[in-house]
Design an enzyme around this catalytic site. Sequence first.
Site, PDB file in Angstrom:
ATOM      1  N   GLN A   1       0.832  -1.211   0.000  1.00  0.00           N
ATOM      2  CA  GLN A   1       0.000   0.000   0.000  1.00  0.00           C
ATOM      3  C   GLN A   1       0.862   1.255   0.000  1.00  0.00           C
ATOM      4  O   GLN A   1       0.420   2.314  -0.371  1.00  0.00           O
ATOM      5  CB  GLN A   1      -0.929  -0.063   1.232  1.00  0.00           C
TER       6      GLN A   1
ATOM      7  N   ASP B   1      11.403   1.618  12.302  1.00  0.00           N
ATOM      8  CA  ASP B   1      10.020   1.573  12.764  1.00  0.00           C
ATOM      9  C   ASP B   1       9.926   1.376  14.258  1.00  0.00           C
ATOM     10  O   ASP B   1       8.854   1.093  14.774  1.00  0.00           O
ATOM     11  CB  ASP B   1       9.269   0.452  12.054  1.00  0.00           C
TER      12      ASP B   1
ATOM     13  N   CYS C   1       2.883   1.909  14.818  1.00  0.00           N
ATOM     14  CA  CYS C   1       2.248   2.213  13.548  1.00  0.00           C
ATOM     15  C   CYS C   1       1.418   1.033  13.059  1.00  0.00           C
ATOM     16  O   CYS C   1       0.429   1.216  12.344  1.00  0.00           O
ATOM     17  CB  CYS C   1       3.293   2.569  12.512  1.00  0.00           C
TER      18      CYS C   1
END
Lengths: 91, 708
Positions: free
Chosen positions: B508, B567, B624
Amino acid sequence: MTRVRIPPTLRAEVGGVRELEANGDTVGDVLDDLVDRHPALRAQLFQNGGLASFVNVYLGGEDVRTLDALETPVEDGSTVILLPAMAGGRV
Amino acid sequence: MCARGAAELALGCVDAASPEEEHTEVEAHRRLVRERARQGAEATEGALRGVFVELPDRGSDLRLGVPGSSPSRPLEDLSRRRGSADPLEADPVQQQLPVAASLGAHTERVELARRSEPRHLPRSSKRGDERRQPPRAIRVQHVPGEDRVRRVRLGLERRAPGRHRIPAIRPQPSEPEVELDERLLGIQLSELLQAVEGAVGPGGKGGPHLRLERVVLREQEGRGARIPALVEGGRTNQIPRLDVVAEAEREGQRRTPRTGFGIRGLRGRGVAVRGHDGGNDHRDGSSGRETDEKHHTTACGHGSDDSRAAAAIVRKVMAGYRELLARVKEEIEEISTIDAQALQEAPDAPLFIDVREPDEWEEGHIPGAIHITRGRLESRIEGLIPDKQRPLVVYCSVGARSAFATKALGEMGYDDVINLAGGFADWKRNGFEVTIPRVLSPEQRSRYSRHLLIPEVGEDGQQRLLDARILLVGAGGLGSPASLYLAAAGVGTLGIVDADVVDESNLQRQIVHSTDRLGEPKVLSAKRTVEALNPDVRVVPFEERLTSENIERILADGWDVIVDGADNFPTRYLVNDAAVWHGIPVVHGSIFRFEGQVTVFSPGGPCYRCLFPQPPPPELAPSCAEGGVLGVLPGIIGSLQTNEALKLVLGRGDSLSGRLLLFDALGTTLDEVTVRRNPDCPVCGDTPTITDYVDYVEFCNAPLHIDL
């Protein structure tokens, strides 16, 4: 009246809004007013009676820690930005 | 003789005895680009033909009278008007006038006068040779144009000595012409100069050329009000006058006018002048006879009753290459390569400018020199070196091209310009240090052409990019645009650290991967994509999670910049500490839902720990993976990171060091807050307490003592 920008990581605690209004003559007063109305924010903002080390509060683009911290006077109509660290990137 | 409607030229005259110093104000040299064939064709089509009159003067003046259509202005009439307009000698012109006016639609006559030598100059020993040269007359020819512009062409013609009239003129095809058309009399001086330059520029190697030296307009009192400023100190009853002066020069007699011809009293919009040059035979045959002052008087008087008269004088210039070079070298300063090399060591070292061709530059140049080819010197130098006080040393291969370049720079206002005598060849002979530049291949020039066009990048910047080594931490949302744009920009080596494999949920936003890479290690997927995009890029994959154990090994490869797209907090603090200790700048980016943050942590500036001394406790920091992220957001933030990384490599612009950029995609707002270095920072502070890697997972998960 001071506008307080709520970071996305804290919006769940304030009903999802991006910005709130709060009253107070100092940064501490403004945040107290905010926390009084949104108690869930307290753990995100305060630590050991002071501002939590993992959240930055900016007034006029300056970290209030470099000013007078929570004693920094706030002028009516100014904007306070709350900014906790974000780690996301790769996900 | 003149068809009605054709250009009518006012009778005028010129007195070439005016001090030559008056004719040195404007110089122009341009290559002749006239077609010979066209000259021949045009010779037959003029409606106006010239009558050449050789005056019984000293023999050095040739005058040409062209009877106009008006019979009321014969030569004789003009002789009575001598007092109201005078030749150049009475014209103490001190300034050029920028604007000319339209000088009227009709011109009655033209007279050309030519002199071989001004009176005040000492006679040359070569004078006898000159006398043997066949004299030349001036050809005047009306040139009908397709437009309404009327032109008259003037050319020099050879003729047999002793003849006083030349009824028929045979143009010599090799002779250049000067052409002025009517518009020239109503336009800016600079444009006029360009027009004349274009017609009479240097003819090439040793070829003839005319030098336009001065254009002057004068105004008659009370008339010609459209001419705004006239001769300083000039007489008020003088006619407006256009003087186009070119100077003839001979080898060995610099600044000495040799021949000249002039047009005086050209009136009317339809005036065109072409000066013919007789090739090597530029020394006009001069007989030394006395000037016919009476005729002079006659001629000069004519324009006085018409404020729209103009006059032009064109003198021929001849200067071969050697002469030109020698003259230029007299006007510039030079320095030996030995002295220049010593200057290089001095504190206020001059900047060396290499004006050679690209292939010469590529074979080696003086260290620290900048390269601007001679052809582009004037147009580019001010962009590259705005400071005109800066000391410059200009060089080429042997010091000839750079001599002209030095002169040009001096004329552009560069105060401290010196030519390197002997040039690069002498520099090498002396065994001085030489830099051999790396050059882009033709394919690279094409691929990076848009970078090469940017002054801040250019070839030097592109080489920096190709030499650069950038480490990407994470090949996910932020690493995708970063790796693609860094590769496209030609960053030569990209290290990518990531332990994950491509997952469907990544696609995505993680555009460096694709559906056919599902399950493939991200570093290998990214490597394939990036190397397919740009074969100049070498990807060094690190298929592992960055930890305290492997970071030293990975950093040992040597990286110029780290792009942090991690991340998780442990990796960010690990990267921060390692970068501080290794002195590597980190371009930081992080994203969450609709918002992103970008900043740069540079050595000496604030570090990540100055900004966030501690991560939020895990229970207070939603990941996230839980919060989600808008697909384009990492594209924006990762691109901003790439921008910072490229600027760091190029050494250009202002980095985000000390500033944290906050991007809100929902409101499309960009805020900036100040990040200050914390003197008490445990890693980069004045007295660091953390000097080696810690357990970053533990550090980030350490329970906080929250006192509510």
